[in-house]
Design an enzyme around this catalytic site. Structure first.
Site, PDB file in Angstrom:
ATOM      1  N   THR A 105      12.899  -2.588 -16.578  1.00 50.14           N
ATOM      2  CA  THR A 105      12.632  -1.645 -18.169  1.00 50.14           C
ATOM      3  C   THR A 105      12.088  -0.670 -17.187  1.00 50.14           C
ATOM      4  O   THR A 105      11.423   0.240 -17.459  1.00 50.14           O
ATOM      5  CB  THR A 105      12.343  -2.235 -18.854  1.00 50.14           C
ATOM      6  OG1 THR A 105      13.539  -3.385 -19.807  1.00 50.14           O
ATOM      7  CG2 THR A 105      11.548  -1.878 -20.300  1.00 50.14           C
ATOM      8  N   SER A 144      20.208   2.516 -22.885  1.00 52.21           N
ATOM      9  CA  SER A 144      19.439   1.129 -22.557  1.00 52.21           C
ATOM     10  C   SER A 144      19.205   1.367 -21.202  1.00 52.21           C
ATOM     11  O   SER A 144      20.198   1.353 -20.118  1.00 52.21           O
ATOM     12  CB  SER A 144      20.213   0.071 -23.082  1.00 52.21           C
ATOM     13  OG  SER A 144      19.250  -0.800 -23.722  1.00 52.21           O
ATOM     14  N   ASN A 146      19.637  -1.657 -20.476  1.00 57.82           N
ATOM     15  CA  ASN A 146      21.068  -2.799 -19.913  1.00 57.82           C
ATOM     16  C   ASN A 146      21.894  -1.557 -19.316  1.00 57.82           C
ATOM     17  O   ASN A 146      22.284  -2.865 -18.729  1.00 57.82           O
ATOM     18  CB  ASN A 146      21.567  -3.198 -21.743  1.00 57.82           C
ATOM     19  CG  ASN A 146      19.926  -4.102 -21.694  1.00 57.82           C
ATOM     20  OD1 ASN A 146      18.715  -4.053 -20.897  1.00 57.82           O
ATOM     21  ND2 ASN A 146      20.007  -5.124 -23.179  1.00 57.82           N
ATOM     22  N   THR A 192      34.486 -18.519  27.611  1.00 64.47           N
ATOM     23  CA  THR A 192      34.564 -19.398  26.507  1.00 64.47           C
ATOM     24  C   THR A 192      33.248 -20.440  26.665  1.00 64.47           C
ATOM     25  O   THR A 192      32.884 -21.187  27.677  1.00 64.47           O
ATOM     26  CB  THR A 192      36.047 -19.855  26.263  1.00 64.47           C
ATOM     27  OG1 THR A 192      36.528 -20.654  27.154  1.00 64.47           O
ATOM     28  CG2 THR A 192      37.342 -18.693  26.217  1.00 64.47           C
ATOM     29  N   HIS A 193      32.890 -21.298  25.238  1.00 60.70           N
ATOM     30  CA  HIS A 193      31.588 -22.350  25.481  1.00 60.70           C
ATOM     31  C   HIS A 193      30.906 -22.004  26.183  1.00 60.70           C
ATOM     32  O   HIS A 193      30.149 -23.158  27.324  1.00 60.70           O
ATOM     33  CB  HIS A 193      33.114 -23.313  25.791  1.00 60.70           C
ATOM     34  CG  HIS A 193      33.911 -24.042  24.404  1.00 60.70           C
ATOM     35  ND1 HIS A 193      33.564 -24.606  23.859  1.00 60.70           N
ATOM     36  CD2 HIS A 193      35.586 -23.469  25.080  1.00 60.70           C
ATOM     37  CE1 HIS A 193      34.981 -25.143  22.723  1.00 60.70           C
ATOM     38  NE2 HIS A 193      35.662 -23.823  24.509  1.00 60.70           N
ATOM     39  N   SER A 323       6.959  -5.381  28.748  1.00 61.46           N
ATOM     40  CA  SER A 323       5.966  -6.807  29.143  1.00 61.46           C
ATOM     41  C   SER A 323       4.560  -6.036  28.841  1.00 61.46           C
ATOM     42  O   SER A 323       4.518  -4.775  29.445  1.00 61.46           O
ATOM     43  CB  SER A 323       6.296  -7.341  29.577  1.00 61.46           C
ATOM     44  OG  SER A 323       5.393  -8.874  30.212  1.00 61.46           O
ATOM     45  N   LYS A 329       9.091  -4.023  33.854  1.00 64.58           N
ATOM     46  CA  LYS A 329      10.422  -5.952  33.540  1.00 64.58           C
ATOM     47  C   LYS A 329      10.797  -4.200  31.944  1.00 64.58           C
ATOM     48  O   LYS A 329       9.807  -3.693  31.479  1.00 64.58           O
ATOM     49  CB  LYS A 329       9.205  -6.251  32.395  1.00 64.58           C
ATOM     50  CG  LYS A 329      10.396  -7.793  31.906  1.00 64.58           C
ATOM     51  CD  LYS A 329       9.508  -8.943  31.554  1.00 64.58           C
ATOM     52  CE  LYS A 329      10.730 -10.275  31.084  1.00 64.58           C
ATOM     53  NZ  LYS A 329      11.139  -9.947  29.885  1.00 64.58           N
ATOM     54  N   GLU A 336      17.606  -6.667  20.283  1.00 62.56           N
ATOM     55  CA  GLU A 336      17.130  -7.599  19.722  1.00 62.56           C
ATOM     56  C   GLU A 336      16.868  -6.671  18.130  1.00 62.56           C
ATOM     57  O   GLU A 336      16.919  -8.002  16.701  1.00 62.56           O
ATOM     58  CB  GLU A 336      15.802  -7.859  20.684  1.00 62.56           C
ATOM     59  CG  GLU A 336      15.864  -8.369  22.057  1.00 62.56           C
ATOM     60  CD  GLU A 336      14.660  -8.734  22.543  1.00 62.56           C
ATOM     61  OE1 GLU A 336      15.185  -9.256  23.905  1.00 62.56           O
ATOM     62  OE2 GLU A 336      13.283  -7.676  22.579  1.00 62.56           O
TER      63      GLU A 336
END
Length: 474
Positions: A105, A144, A146, A192-193, A323, A329, A336
């Site tokens: 509101t 309204s 709403n 894999t894994h 860095s 670096k 990220e």
């Protein structure tokens, strides 16, 4: 009501009493009370959400003017004021914290008051002369909070999707497909894994990512179709009280024309106003996209890890020093950042789910939270994907020799021997290779399991890394 006191303030009156309002501001007494009550986060409404509300008010003013519910000159003034806001004016006048009165509101009245006061100026009156143009009686005629706020969430989300997320997704898909073609002949070791697996094409990695994002975009398109069904015209509880009989159909038609979108009035406005299901559904699609973007960004980081002690199968473009202490670096900062944004989107989704089920009877009072979290999720995801694509993916380079060395040295190549020397023999070859350091080829030849010609055919990396085509049985 209003009373001019001096050049610095005007007096406005609402049902709770009088307050001094700075003469230069376009919001009024209800906005002032909200600013005082909700000094919570300092976060103001998103510009896209403001645009959505203003567009609704423009459509309602046009419709109510056509239907002679408000005088035509007042309708015209509201429309002109709305257009000025949409063109960039008075943007600093939308000041209510995103954590505010239930249902929204306070933000809604902020919009009504700004348009009313600017409309008064257009008509030649002073700000606050509400007898001439009133925030409630004219700007908000037949409306309204709403029905306006859930409609604003729908419109704001659709605007954000069309302007931000979908263009970013389309560009990302195109760039990924381009890199897939560029890297198609480069063979790398599958994993894999986090362990060696049979070889794959680097290009197919990028093509797979393009397909994943395409499928997410299709899911979002499907889910967002529900956003085009509007409960506008339901008024306070979905019954349409205080609206013209033709208002509900006409206002959606006008809004469709303004936005050039195929919007439709809800068949049951009470349902459209009560349920937050369409927002929860779209948010779920965004969460789903975010979790795969995290996976892709992590893959990019792993494949670029090093440069001396990691995989270094690809080179992400350096965009800034990595860095404060280690010279030379460079970090995978775009990947990220992508994960961080995706985690935020997942958190927003959780809050949207909780808010979506928190309504009671004819109203969900958690709509301000849903509005901010959903539209913000769409926009930050779109901006993130655009940045990741242009500042990272577009300029990735491959390290073909490194990829080939890993692929040729992988014990998983023994998998191709299964159908020729048997699983157990292949396992013994793998064990011996690992313990002695001899190559798979050398051991197979020494044991006489295959001839050199046969072995050359079996351990063909180019053939092994091709995706088997889908063949119709007919």
């Amino acid at each position: 009501m209003t009373e001019q006191t001096n050049s610095q303030f005007r007096i406005e009156t609402d049902s709770m009493g009088e307050r001094q309002i700075p003469s230069n501001v376009y919001y009024g007494i209800q906005t002032l009370r909200a600013v005082e009550n909700f000094a919570i986060s300092g976060i103001k409404p998103l510009p896209t959400y403001v645009d959505a509300g203003i567009l609704i008010k423009k459509a309602t003013a046009i419709t109510n003017g056509e239907l002679k519910c408000i005088p035509q000159n007042i309708s015209n003034a509201i429309v002109q004021a709305a257009d000025e806001v949409l063109n960039g004016k008075f943007r600093d006048q939308f000041v209510v914290d995103i954590y505010q009165a239930g249902a929204g509101t306070s933000h809604h009245m902020n919009i009504n008051e700004v348009l009313a006061n600017r409309g008064l100026e257009i008509l030649g009156f002073a700000k606050g002369e509400y007898k001439c143009l009133n925030p409630n009686d004219h700007v908000n005629y037949g409306q309204s909070t709403n029905d306006v706020i859930p409609t604003a969430i729908r419109i704001g989300s659709l605007l954000a999707l069309s302007k931000t997320l979908h263009p970013a997704l389309e560009n990302a898909i195109a760039i990924l497909e381009s890199k897939a073609e560029e890297f198609q002949e480069i063979v790398r070791s599958g994993r894999t894994h986090m362990q060696d697996a049979v070889p794959v094409r680097l290009g197919e990695n990028f093509r797979a990512w393009a397909q994943i994002i395409t499928e997410h975009q299709n899911r979002i398109y499907t889910a967002s179709g529900d956003l085009m069904v509007l409960g506008l015209g339901g008024s306070a509880t979905g019954t349409g009280l205080n609206t013209h009989p033709h208002y509900r159909a006409r206002v959606v038609e006008v809004l469709s024309e303004i936005l050039d979108m195929p919007l439709t009035p809800a068949s049951h406005p009470m349902a459209a106003m009560q349920s937050m299901g369409c927002f929860v559904n779209v948010s779920g699609c965004l969460r789903n996209l975010a979790q795969d973007l995290v996976k892709i960004s992590h893959d990019l980081r792993l494949m670029d890890s090093g440069p001396k002690t990691g995989l270094k199968e690809i080179q992400l473009p350096p965009v800034q020093p990595g860095s404060s202490i280690m010279p030379g670096k460079y970090n995978p900062v775009m990947a990220e950042m992508t994960s961080m944004v995706c985690f935020q989107v997942m958190g927003y989704d959780n809050a949207i789910v909780l808010a979506g089920q928190a309504g009671q009877l004819e109203l969900n009072v958690m709509m301000p939270l849903i509005a901010y979290n959903l539209i913000h999720s769409i926009e930050i995801l779109g901006n993130t994907i655009a940045s990741l694509t242009e500042r990272c993916i577009k300029n990735i380079s491959a390290m073909p020799q490194r990829c080939l060395e890993y692929a040729e040295g992988s014990l998983a190549l023994v998998t191709a021997l299964n159908t020729h020397i048997g699983y157990l023999n292949a396992a013994e070859v793998a064990k011996e290779s690992l313990s002695t350091g001899k190559s798979l080829r050398q051991i197979v030849l020494e044991k006489g399991l295959l001839s050199e010609v046969e072995l050359e055919k079996v351990l063909n990396l180019e053939k092994m890394s091709q995706i088997v085509p889908l063949v119709d049985r007919d």
